[in-house]
Design a protein around this motif. Structure first.
Motif, PDB file in Angstrom:
ATOM      1  N   ASN A  23      31.919  27.576   6.984  1.00  0.00           N
ATOM      2  CA  ASN A  23      32.117  26.377   7.794  1.00  0.00           C
ATOM      3  C   ASN A  23      32.441  25.150   6.944  1.00  0.00           C
ATOM      4  O   ASN A  23      32.780  24.101   7.475  1.00  0.00           O
ATOM      5  N   ALA A  24      32.302  25.319   5.614  1.00  0.00           N
ATOM      6  CA  ALA A  24      32.591  24.185   4.734  1.00  0.00           C
ATOM      7  C   ALA A  24      34.104  23.926   4.718  1.00  0.00           C
ATOM      8  O   ALA A  24      34.892  24.843   4.525  1.00  0.00           O
ATOM      9  N   LEU A  25      34.457  22.672   4.954  1.00  0.00           N
ATOM     10  CA  LEU A  25      35.873  22.328   5.013  1.00  0.00           C
ATOM     11  C   LEU A  25      36.466  22.071   3.639  1.00  0.00           C
ATOM     12  O   LEU A  25      37.670  22.105   3.468  1.00  0.00           O
ATOM     13  N   GLY A  26      35.648  21.783   2.639  1.00  0.00           N
ATOM     14  CA  GLY A  26      36.134  21.490   1.301  1.00  0.00           C
ATOM     15  C   GLY A  26      35.437  22.345   0.270  1.00  0.00           C
ATOM     16  O   GLY A  26      34.444  23.029   0.550  1.00  0.00           O
ATOM     17  N   VAL A  27      35.976  22.299  -0.931  1.00  0.00           N
ATOM     18  CA  VAL A  27      35.406  23.025  -2.048  1.00  0.00           C
ATOM     19  C   VAL A  27      34.770  22.013  -2.988  1.00  0.00           C
ATOM     20  O   VAL A  27      35.430  21.072  -3.444  1.00  0.00           O
ATOM     21  N   HIS A  28      33.489  22.208  -3.271  1.00  0.00           N
ATOM     22  CA  HIS A  28      32.747  21.295  -4.126  1.00  0.00           C
ATOM     23  C   HIS A  28      31.830  22.111  -5.020  1.00  0.00           C
ATOM     24  O   HIS A  28      31.455  23.244  -4.680  1.00  0.00           O
ATOM     25  N   ILE A  29      31.456  21.526  -6.149  1.00  0.00           N
ATOM     26  CA  ILE A  29      30.617  22.294  -7.075  1.00  0.00           C
ATOM     27  C   ILE A  29      29.223  22.545  -6.516  1.00  0.00           C
ATOM     28  O   ILE A  29      28.483  23.384  -7.034  1.00  0.00           O
ATOM     29  N   THR A  30      28.846  21.828  -5.433  1.00  0.00           N
ATOM     30  CA  THR A  30      27.522  22.040  -4.851  1.00  0.00           C
ATOM     31  C   THR A  30      27.476  23.232  -3.909  1.00  0.00           C
ATOM     32  O   THR A  30      26.379  23.661  -3.522  1.00  0.00           O
ATOM     33  N   ASN A  31      28.632  23.776  -3.509  1.00  0.00           N
ATOM     34  CA  ASN A  31      28.603  24.964  -2.656  1.00  0.00           C
ATOM     35  C   ASN A  31      29.063  26.184  -3.450  1.00  0.00           C
ATOM     36  O   ASN A  31      29.563  26.071  -4.575  1.00  0.00           O
ATOM     37  N   ALA A  32      28.888  27.353  -2.871  1.00  0.00           N
ATOM     38  CA  ALA A  32      29.178  28.606  -3.574  1.00  0.00           C
ATOM     39  C   ALA A  32      30.648  28.729  -3.931  1.00  0.00           C
ATOM     40  O   ALA A  32      30.998  29.216  -5.012  1.00  0.00           O
ATOM     41  N   ALA A  33      31.524  28.309  -3.032  1.00  0.00           N
ATOM     42  CA  ALA A  33      32.960  28.423  -3.286  1.00  0.00           C
ATOM     43  C   ALA A  33      33.370  27.586  -4.497  1.00  0.00           C
ATOM     44  O   ALA A  33      34.169  28.021  -5.341  1.00  0.00           O
TER      45      ALA A  33
END
Length: 248
Positions: A25-35
């Motif tokens: 559901n995450a719309l962006g890629v950031h170092i705080t999420n798994a992607a």
């Protein structure tokens, strides 16, 4: 090379992270999420792999040059080794920074990769980059000594044949049944623009003339050519004199 070791270690690390759920559901890629963390990890791996392939290619070329005694080519590319190792160190440092950020953001399974990459980066800088910069003046002077002006002995009868650059070119253009082959140490190697001048050894050119020497006298007024030094230690028209040749 240590780079091959840490690349294998890095390739294993993402397998441990593949089972981690990714928030779709995450719309962006950031170092705080798994992607984002996996993106950093694979960016570090890709950069390390490319660096290893480039270094392996250059190492292979250097090894072939040394094994085949292509010293002119080897000394020529050695003049740029300090820049090459600087680029390698920069790429490894960038890869190391990416994997550290990935580790600090939550990829705790990357500790082995961080250790391997930090070791490879330190070796590239301390073992290769710094010594290459310290030795760059010696390597440049070695190149100048290898390609600069040199002297060799020739028969006195060949002294009058040795002239200027245009005269040497006419000697090189003489048609002969024997094909001249350069010694491996004289090969210039791969180049976008070949340097001006003659690749043939001057003594080989003079030997190929044979009985045609008299038709290639530089100047009838000169007993010897302008690039020939006579020490006077020969008897009449026999003996040897010194020929100055090479890059001027």
């Amino acid at each position: 090379m240590p780079m091959l070791v840490f690349i294998l270690l890095l390739l294993i690390q993402p397998l441990c992270c593949a089972s981690k759920p990714i928030d779709n559901n995450a719309l962006g890629v950031h170092i705080t999420n798994a992607a984002g963390r996996i993106g950093l990890l694979w960016s570090s791996i890709g950069l390390a792999v490319v660096t290893s392939l480039l270094q392996g290619l250059i190492t292979t070329i250097v090894t072939i040059a040394e094994d085949q005694n292509m010293w002119t080519f080897r000394f020529r590319i050695a003049r740029f080794e300090h820049w090459w190792w600087t680029a390698i160190s920069f790429l490894l440092s960038t890869s190391f920074s990416l994997i550290v950020i990935s580790f600090l953001s939550g990829n705790n399974t990357d500790s082995l990769g961080v250790l391997a990459l930090s070791t490879a980066t330190a070796i590239a800088i301390v073992r290769y980059a710094i010594p290459a910069w310290r030795n760059r003046h010696f390597i440049e002077n070695r190149w100048l000594a290898w390609t600069g002006s040199s002297r060799t002995t020739i028969d006195f009868s060949c002294g009058g044949v040795c002239g200027d650059a245009k005269h040497w070119q006419s000697i090189a253009d003489v048609k002969s049944g024997a094909r001249m082959v350069a010694a491996p140490s004289d090969l210039w190697g791969w180049a976008i623009r070949a340097p001006p001048g003659l690749w043939q050894d001057p003594t080989a050119l003079l030997s190929r003339l044979g009985e045609k020497k008299t038709s290639f006298l530089f100047d009838s007024k000169w007993p010897l050519g302008p690039c020939v030094f006579d020490d006077g230690l020969h008897a009449d028209s026999t003996g040897q004199v010194s020929l100055l040749w090479g890059e001027d």
